[in-house]
Design a protein around this motif. Structure first.
Motif, PDB file in Angstrom:
ATOM      1  N   ALA A 204       7.010  -2.764  54.958  1.00 52.75           N
ATOM      2  CA  ALA A 204       7.198  -3.467  53.682  1.00 52.75           C
ATOM      3  C   ALA A 204       8.630  -3.964  53.545  1.00 52.75           C
ATOM      4  N   SER A 205       9.605  -3.149  53.960  1.00 51.80           N
ATOM      5  CA  SER A 205      11.012  -3.563  53.879  1.00 51.80           C
ATOM      6  C   SER A 205      11.297  -4.748  54.795  1.00 51.80           C
TER       7      SER A 205
ATOM      8  N   ALA B 283      12.570  -8.399  53.672  1.00 53.68           N
ATOM      9  CA  ALA B 283      13.789  -8.958  54.250  1.00 53.68           C
ATOM     10  C   ALA B 283      13.543 -10.392  54.746  1.00 53.68           C
ATOM     11  N   LEU B 284      12.337 -10.648  55.246  1.00 52.99           N
ATOM     12  CA  LEU B 284      12.007 -12.001  55.694  1.00 52.99           C
ATOM     13  C   LEU B 284      11.817 -12.952  54.519  1.00 52.99           C
ATOM     14  N   TYR B 285      11.296 -12.424  53.397  1.00 50.74           N
ATOM     15  CA  TYR B 285      11.035 -13.247  52.206  1.00 50.74           C
ATOM     16  C   TYR B 285      11.606 -12.526  50.985  1.00 50.74           C
TER      17      TYR B 285
ATOM     18  N   VAL C 213       0.984  -7.247  55.924  1.00 48.94           N
ATOM     19  CA  VAL C 213       1.674  -7.119  54.645  1.00 48.94           C
ATOM     20  C   VAL C 213       1.525  -8.451  53.919  1.00 48.94           C
ATOM     21  N   TRP C 214       0.767  -8.444  52.829  1.00 46.54           N
ATOM     22  CA  TRP C 214       0.507  -9.668  52.063  1.00 46.54           C
ATOM     23  C   TRP C 214       1.569  -9.856  50.999  1.00 46.54           C
ATOM     24  N   MET C 215       2.027 -11.098  50.849  1.00 47.18           N
ATOM     25  CA  MET C 215       3.116 -11.415  49.926  1.00 47.18           C
ATOM     26  C   MET C 215       2.775 -12.653  49.110  1.00 47.18           C
TER      27      MET C 215
ATOM     28  N   PHE D 203       0.724 -13.721  54.738  1.00 51.48           N
ATOM     29  CA  PHE D 203       0.916 -12.379  55.296  1.00 51.48           C
ATOM     30  C   PHE D 203       1.928 -12.385  56.418  1.00 51.48           C
ATOM     31  N   VAL D 204       2.456 -11.192  56.682  1.00 54.46           N
ATOM     32  CA  VAL D 204       3.263 -10.910  57.867  1.00 54.46           C
ATOM     33  C   VAL D 204       2.509  -9.830  58.636  1.00 54.46           C
ATOM     34  N   ARG D 205       2.175 -10.116  59.884  1.00 54.03           N
ATOM     35  CA  ARG D 205       1.408  -9.160  60.697  1.00 54.03           C
ATOM     36  C   ARG D 205       2.356  -8.385  61.599  1.00 54.03           C
TER      37      ARG D 205
END
Length: 386
Positions: free
Chosen positions: A65-66, A70-72, A91-93, A109-111
């Motif tokens: 999650a961190s 950090a990416l978004y 991780v859905w954002m 998402f970020v996979r």
């Protein structure tokens, strides 16, 4: 059976079949690839992972999650999905919870590789991603691209299909009293041959068609059923929190600790979904974790657990109402997910036979209309010639 009752069943079978047939053909055609959705997805989008020793522990969900934040840094985490088949987590954002509720297609998402916490993929927002083949099939099958209105409409078509099956069974018994089961009078007219085939194939697929039709009806009602549950049981469960503000995401307790708490509260349950406080379908004050059992049946029955997002304490292991339990069981049964690939193949064959039954029903209706029109034309010609 009296003639009036028989005529009522005939009209019920005729019009319930005619009204729903075209839409059922769409559902059967799109359902065929959806039966093999897992296999097709693995073929179209194969995933590869680094080879690590067996038993390599997973990275903390807090780390995933961190890394995503950090990416978004201007966005919020709405949920996490931990795959129980492959070593990956999504991780859905979204730009904000308000934006996500107003426009669900704004999420992305970020996979991650769950063992190394390595970023494997960063997706575009759903609204900016082109629909793939399986996305088209699923949307056509679920709602005809009409969202809730489409779901309710297809639910009505499924109800008509069930009515057509029941009325067909009632009419089939008297029809077959003069014939042996499986008789196809191929030496007579084409229409009569197709009538016998229509009845035979309908009888062969009877149980399967009824199960798929009934479970399809349940699936189309999933949105309103979950809405009822949230407005009744979940609302009552959260009554003691009603005057408290939603905690900011920066002040949330550890999501990994919430995950561990849920596993201790429901031993033998595999948790895959974690909805963050404030996200659609969740609680404003809790992590909502979704888990399933390990047996063939319980693997399709989901258990929700609420963990206080500020203190990390267990709030409740929620008992799902009976109608959502029925819905959960009906979903895999609808697509033949209980018995692996052999059952999927059987489901596909029965789906193809059902398409033949539907098409033959349309042919019989048009052929009868042509026959009646021809008789009327001959009658008029005969009267004029007199």
């Amino acid at each position: 059976m009296s003639s009036s009752i028989h005529r009522g069943w005939v009209l019920t079978h005729k019009w319930s079949s005619l009204i729903c047939t075209v839409f059922l053909l769409v559902i059967c055609a799109t359902g065929l690839p959806l039966v093999f959705s897992e296999q097709i997805h693995d073929w179209l989008e194969p995933h590869t992972y680094v080879q690590l020793p067996a038993g390599t522990p997973n990275a903390s969900l807090d780390e995933l999650a961190s890394s995503a934040r950090a990416l978004y840094p201007q966005e919020v985490v709405t949920s996490i999905f931990v795959d129980d088949d492959e070593p990956q987590a999504y991780v859905w954002m979204a730009p904000s919870f308000e934006t996500a509720k107003r426009d669900p297609k704004s999420g992305h998402f970020v996979r991650f590789d769950t063992r190394t916490a390595q970023v494997l993929e960063q997706s575009k927002p759903i609204g900016q991603r082109p629909l793939g083949f399986m996305d088209w099939m699923l949307r056509l099958h679920m709602d005809l691209f009409a969202d809730l209105a489409g779901e309710l409409f297809l639910g009505a078509m499924a109800a008509l299909f069930v009515a057509a099956i029941v009325s067909g069974v009632v009419l089939y018994g008297p029809f077959m009293r003069k014939l042996d089961f499986g008789t196809v009078r191929s030496g007579r007219s084409r229409r009569l041959k197709w009538l016998d085939l229509h009845n035979l194939l309908g009888a062969v697929t009877l149980a399967w068609a009824f199960v798929v039709g009934a479970t399809g009806l349940m699936n189309e009602l999933s949105t309103p059923l979950f809405a009822v549950w949230q407005r009744t049981d979940v609302k009552a469960l959260l009554q003691s929190y009603r005057n408290e503000p939603m905690p900011p995401q920066a002040g949330l307790s550890s999501v990994q600790a919430a995950y561990d708490t849920a596993r201790r509260a429901a031993p033998g349950t595999t948790f895959t979904g974690i909805t963050y406080p404030g996200a659609e379908g969740g609680s404003p004050y809790h992590y909502l974790l979704w888990g399933h059992g390990s047996s063939t049946l319980t693997s399709r029955l989901f258990t929700p657990v609420l963990v206080d997002a500020r203190s990390g304490a267990l709030t409740a292991v929620v008992k799902m109402p009976w109608y959502l339990r029925v819905l959960e069981v009906s979903r895999p049964l609808h697509f033949g997910d209980y018995g692996g690939l052999p059952l999927k193949i059987i489901w596909a064959l029965l789906d193809l036979i059902t398409i033949v039954v539907l098409c033959s029903g349309l042919y019989l209706w048009f052929a009868r209309r042509r026959t009646r029109a021809g008789r009327l034309e001959r009658l008029v010609t005969a009267r004029v010639s007199r």
